[in-house]
Write a protein that holds these residues in place. Structure first.
Motif, PDB file in Angstrom:
ATOM      1  N   SER A  63     -85.229  76.588  12.280  1.00  0.00           N
ATOM      2  CA  SER A  63     -86.217  77.591  12.702  1.00  0.00           C
ATOM      3  C   SER A  63     -86.071  77.841  14.202  1.00  0.00           C
ATOM      4  O   SER A  63     -86.040  76.897  14.990  1.00  0.00           O
ATOM      5  N   TRP A  64     -85.982  79.112  14.561  1.00  0.00           N
ATOM      6  CA  TRP A  64     -85.804  79.482  15.967  1.00  0.00           C
ATOM      7  C   TRP A  64     -87.110  80.022  16.541  1.00  0.00           C
ATOM      8  O   TRP A  64     -87.785  80.827  15.906  1.00  0.00           O
ATOM      9  N   LYS A  65     -87.486  79.542  17.730  1.00  0.00           N
ATOM     10  CA  LYS A  65     -88.684  80.018  18.418  1.00  0.00           C
ATOM     11  C   LYS A  65     -88.244  80.785  19.671  1.00  0.00           C
ATOM     12  O   LYS A  65     -87.797  80.184  20.655  1.00  0.00           O
ATOM     13  N   SER A  72     -86.251  77.628  21.713  1.00  0.00           N
ATOM     14  CA  SER A  72     -86.050  76.305  21.122  1.00  0.00           C
ATOM     15  C   SER A  72     -85.807  76.428  19.618  1.00  0.00           C
ATOM     16  O   SER A  72     -86.094  77.464  19.009  1.00  0.00           O
ATOM     17  N   ALA A  73     -85.298  75.363  19.045  1.00  0.00           N
ATOM     18  CA  ALA A  73     -85.017  75.338  17.608  1.00  0.00           C
ATOM     19  C   ALA A  73     -85.551  74.050  17.011  1.00  0.00           C
ATOM     20  O   ALA A  73     -85.566  72.994  17.664  1.00  0.00           O
ATOM     21  N   GLU A  74     -85.999  74.153  15.760  1.00  0.00           N
ATOM     22  CA  GLU A  74     -86.454  72.990  15.004  1.00  0.00           C
ATOM     23  C   GLU A  74     -85.602  72.872  13.745  1.00  0.00           C
ATOM     24  O   GLU A  74     -85.329  73.869  13.076  1.00  0.00           O
ATOM     25  N   LEU A  75     -85.210  71.650  13.428  1.00  0.00           N
ATOM     26  CA  LEU A  75     -84.394  71.389  12.250  1.00  0.00           C
ATOM     27  C   LEU A  75     -85.160  70.444  11.332  1.00  0.00           C
ATOM     28  O   LEU A  75     -85.668  69.404  11.780  1.00  0.00           O
ATOM     29  N   THR A 129     -84.000  72.561  23.005  1.00  0.00           N
ATOM     30  CA  THR A 129     -84.350  73.730  23.806  1.00  0.00           C
ATOM     31  C   THR A 129     -83.146  74.137  24.642  1.00  0.00           C
ATOM     32  O   THR A 129     -82.461  73.269  25.221  1.00  0.00           O
ATOM     33  N   ILE A 130     -82.881  75.431  24.689  1.00  0.00           N
ATOM     34  CA  ILE A 130     -81.737  75.930  25.440  1.00  0.00           C
ATOM     35  C   ILE A 130     -81.813  75.459  26.895  1.00  0.00           C
ATOM     36  O   ILE A 130     -82.874  75.503  27.525  1.00  0.00           O
ATOM     37  N   VAL A 136     -75.579  83.181  19.746  1.00  0.00           N
ATOM     38  CA  VAL A 136     -75.454  82.005  18.871  1.00  0.00           C
ATOM     39  C   VAL A 136     -75.798  80.759  19.664  1.00  0.00           C
ATOM     40  O   VAL A 136     -75.344  80.591  20.799  1.00  0.00           O
ATOM     41  N   THR A 137     -76.615  79.872  19.070  1.00  0.00           N
ATOM     42  CA  THR A 137     -76.961  78.612  19.719  1.00  0.00           C
ATOM     43  C   THR A 137     -75.855  77.590  19.487  1.00  0.00           C
ATOM     44  O   THR A 137     -75.515  77.274  18.344  1.00  0.00           O
ATOM     45  N   TYR A 138     -75.306  77.091  20.596  1.00  0.00           N
ATOM     46  CA  TYR A 138     -74.266  76.063  20.535  1.00  0.00           C
ATOM     47  C   TYR A 138     -74.824  74.757  21.102  1.00  0.00           C
ATOM     48  O   TYR A 138     -75.578  74.764  22.075  1.00  0.00           O
TER      49      TYR A 138
END
Length: 301
Positions: free
Chosen positions: A237-239, A244-247, A257-258, A282-284
């Protein structure tokens, strides 16, 4: 008209029979079979075995993918150490020729006194418990508990791994249940392999190459978060507001968090040397994130 009906009926029966046969072959190829016996003869890349099991007489090709193991210690052996008339327990799948004897490929050859040998198994499912794991074999007929005190890497066992396990007793239930007295992970393969030659990424299990490539930046390997995490069953889930992202995967939970070196793992804070980055939308994340936060092994070639 009657003859035409008979012909159509025969064609239908032939098609049905072929379909059933094809399904049966496919089902057999998904299982691991076993023969316990002796080596009758040895060729340059194969052995002939006779004994008791799925096939009483068979020939198995031995390849680089085959395990040859000491049944008491689990140590790897060379093909050259095999001797005629030695006691062995051999494991293979259902893809055998229709010749007499049938010919197939060895998955594992366990050498030694069969009463004390470890038993080979491929892992279908893994359930984590407080002091170890319970692993279900690919045939679905054995559920073996492996505790941390007999195998320090028990928590790292995952579906697709191959094991040698020792136990004295098994319940008569289905699946039969046992507690391992000893266990060995056979040349455990990494969950994620990064091929730097073309920056492709290979996911363990079916050697699936994901479409997005790795990025090498400042001598660091960055991997696409969502594409890989979702292959291992995580919901990502991307906020947008907090970047930030939650897995989430069952009880497993991770956050990032980026541009932040702080990561979350099951409500615990972990700090990594490298921060996540947003590149072309894209989040790396650094490869270390998958190892430290998701407990997935990564190998870079």
């Amino acid at each position: 008209m009657k003859k035409l009906s008979i012909v159509l009926l025969l064609i239908f029966m032939m098609i049905s029979a072929n379909t059933v046969f094809a399904q049966a072959v496919e089902e057999r190829s998904n299982n691991i079979f076993n023969t316990i016996g002796i080596i009758d003869s040895i060729d340059k890349d194969s052995i002939a075995i006779s004994g008791e099991g799925t096939y009483k007489n068979l020939i198995l090709r031995v390849t680089d993918e085959s395990y040859i193991l000491n049944g008491k210690t689990g140590e790897n052996l060379d093909f050259s150490t095999l001797k005629e008339h030695s006691s062995v327990s051999v494991y293979y799948d259902g893809r055998m020729t229709r010749s007499i004897p049938p010919i197939g490929f060895a998955k594992a050859i366990v050498v030694g006194d069969n009463d004390e040998n470890g038993l080979y198994m491929q892992v279908r499912e893994v359930e984590k418990i407080q002091d170890g794991v319970r692993v279900l074999c690919s045939n679905g007929d054995r559920l073996v508990t492996i505790k941390n005190d007999i195998l320090a890497d028990a928590k790292n066992i995952s579906a697709g791994d191959e094991l040698l396990v020792w136990y004295k007793a098994m319940t008569l239930s289905l699946p039969g249940q046992a507690v391992a007295e000893k266990a060995v992970i056979l040349n455990k393969k990494p969950d994620i392999t990064v091929e730097l030659l073309d920056n492709s990424i290979i996911i363990k299990g079916n050697n699936q190459v994901i479409s997005t490539r790795a990025i090498v930046k400042n001598e660091k390997i960055l991997l696409p978060l969502r594409q890989i995490a979702e292959k291992f069953g995580y919901t990502v889930s991307w906020k947008e507001d907090s970047k930030s992202a939650e897995l989430l995967k069952g009880p497993q939970f991770a956050t990032l968090t980026i541009d932040s070196h702080d990561y979350g793992k099951n409500k615990m804070r972990i700090v990594l040397d490298d921060a996540p980055q947003m590149i072309n939308g894209v989040t790396y994340v650094p490869s270390e994130f998958f190892e430290k936060a998701l407990e997935l092994s990564v190998k870079v070639k």
